[in-house]
Design a protein around this motif. Sequence first.
Motif, PDB file in Angstrom:
ATOM      1  N   LYS A   4     -19.077 -38.639  80.754  1.00  0.00           N
ATOM      2  CA  LYS A   4     -19.512 -40.029  80.838  1.00  0.00           C
ATOM      3  C   LYS A   4     -20.861 -40.071  81.536  1.00  0.00           C
ATOM      4  O   LYS A   4     -21.232 -39.160  82.278  1.00  0.00           O
ATOM      5  N   ILE A   5     -21.590 -41.146  81.277  1.00  0.00           N
ATOM      6  CA  ILE A   5     -22.904 -41.342  81.849  1.00  0.00           C
ATOM      7  C   ILE A   5     -22.770 -42.378  82.959  1.00  0.00           C
ATOM      8  O   ILE A   5     -22.248 -43.467  82.738  1.00  0.00           O
ATOM      9  N   THR A   6     -23.254 -42.037  84.147  1.00  0.00           N
ATOM     10  CA  THR A   6     -23.138 -42.945  85.287  1.00  0.00           C
ATOM     11  C   THR A   6     -24.259 -43.987  85.243  1.00  0.00           C
ATOM     12  O   THR A   6     -25.192 -43.898  84.441  1.00  0.00           O
ATOM     13  N   ILE A  10     -31.414 -43.517  83.426  1.00  0.00           N
ATOM     14  CA  ILE A  10     -32.705 -44.196  83.371  1.00  0.00           C
ATOM     15  C   ILE A  10     -33.112 -44.527  81.930  1.00  0.00           C
ATOM     16  O   ILE A  10     -34.248 -44.913  81.674  1.00  0.00           O
ATOM     17  N   ASN A  11     -32.186 -44.403  80.992  1.00  0.00           N
ATOM     18  CA  ASN A  11     -32.440 -44.737  79.586  1.00  0.00           C
ATOM     19  C   ASN A  11     -33.630 -43.991  79.000  1.00  0.00           C
ATOM     20  O   ASN A  11     -34.435 -44.556  78.274  1.00  0.00           O
ATOM     21  N   CYS A  12     -33.722 -42.709  79.317  1.00  0.00           N
ATOM     22  CA  CYS A  12     -34.863 -41.924  78.853  1.00  0.00           C
ATOM     23  C   CYS A  12     -34.716 -41.471  77.397  1.00  0.00           C
ATOM     24  O   CYS A  12     -35.678 -41.018  76.799  1.00  0.00           O
ATOM     25  N   GLN A  49     -24.866 -30.062  75.816  1.00  0.00           N
ATOM     26  CA  GLN A  49     -26.307 -30.210  75.632  1.00  0.00           C
ATOM     27  C   GLN A  49     -26.878 -31.425  76.335  1.00  0.00           C
ATOM     28  O   GLN A  49     -27.983 -31.379  76.867  1.00  0.00           O
ATOM     29  N   CYS A  50     -26.129 -32.517  76.394  1.00  0.00           N
ATOM     30  CA  CYS A  50     -26.637 -33.708  77.077  1.00  0.00           C
ATOM     31  C   CYS A  50     -26.829 -33.438  78.565  1.00  0.00           C
ATOM     32  O   CYS A  50     -27.805 -33.882  79.163  1.00  0.00           O
ATOM     33  N   VAL A  51     -25.913 -32.687  79.151  1.00  0.00           N
ATOM     34  CA  VAL A  51     -26.024 -32.336  80.574  1.00  0.00           C
ATOM     35  C   VAL A  51     -27.250 -31.459  80.798  1.00  0.00           C
ATOM     36  O   VAL A  51     -27.980 -31.622  81.773  1.00  0.00           O
ATOM     37  N   GLU A  52     -27.487 -30.548  79.872  1.00  0.00           N
ATOM     38  CA  GLU A  52     -28.618 -29.630  79.991  1.00  0.00           C
ATOM     39  C   GLU A  52     -29.960 -30.360  79.999  1.00  0.00           C
ATOM     40  O   GLU A  52     -30.868 -29.959  80.718  1.00  0.00           O
ATOM     41  N   VAL A  53     -30.101 -31.422  79.205  1.00  0.00           N
ATOM     42  CA  VAL A  53     -31.402 -32.087  79.072  1.00  0.00           C
ATOM     43  C   VAL A  53     -31.575 -33.293  79.990  1.00  0.00           C
ATOM     44  O   VAL A  53     -32.699 -33.779  80.146  1.00  0.00           O
ATOM     45  N   CYS A  54     -30.526 -33.779  80.605  1.00  0.00           N
ATOM     46  CA  CYS A  54     -30.606 -34.983  81.441  1.00  0.00           C
ATOM     47  C   CYS A  54     -31.491 -34.733  82.670  1.00  0.00           C
ATOM     48  O   CYS A  54     -31.183 -33.872  83.492  1.00  0.00           O
ATOM     49  N   PRO A  55     -32.570 -35.501  82.818  1.00  0.00           N
ATOM     50  CA  PRO A  55     -33.476 -35.274  83.947  1.00  0.00           C
ATOM     51  C   PRO A  55     -32.966 -35.816  85.289  1.00  0.00           C
ATOM     52  O   PRO A  55     -33.507 -35.459  86.330  1.00  0.00           O
ATOM     53  N   VAL A  56     -31.938 -36.666  85.265  1.00  0.00           N
ATOM     54  CA  VAL A  56     -31.447 -37.250  86.523  1.00  0.00           C
ATOM     55  C   VAL A  56     -30.011 -36.847  86.839  1.00  0.00           C
ATOM     56  O   VAL A  56     -29.415 -37.367  87.770  1.00  0.00           O
ATOM     57  N   ASP A  57     -29.460 -35.920  86.092  1.00  0.00           N
ATOM     58  CA  ASP A  57     -28.102 -35.419  86.335  1.00  0.00           C
ATOM     59  C   ASP A  57     -27.077 -36.541  86.465  1.00  0.00           C
ATOM     60  O   ASP A  57     -26.284 -36.577  87.404  1.00  0.00           O
TER      61      ASP A  57
END
Length: 83
Positions: A4-6, A10-12, A49-57
């Motif tokens: 899930k996304i918290t 930042i909607n990047c 993959q989403c975790v790998e690219v997320c800039p704000v964890d």
Amino acid sequence: MALKITDECINCDVCAPECPNGAISQGEETYVIDPNLCTECVGHYETSQCVEVCPVDCIIKDPDHQETEEELRAKYERLIGGG
């Protein structure tokens, strides 16, 4: 377990294109992950993959959708039409 996304998102828009199952979409305020489609990339990649690219964890395991590796693999098989 689905991810899930918290609300720290930042909607990047870097996560959505990386999801091989199309589980990530724009929600009302931030991106959201459909737990019915999320396999944590099991069957596709070694890591999410989403975790790998997320800039704000801001992508974490969703405690409301706990699944074993076997359950995630079975979901992957269903999604690709193999089971």
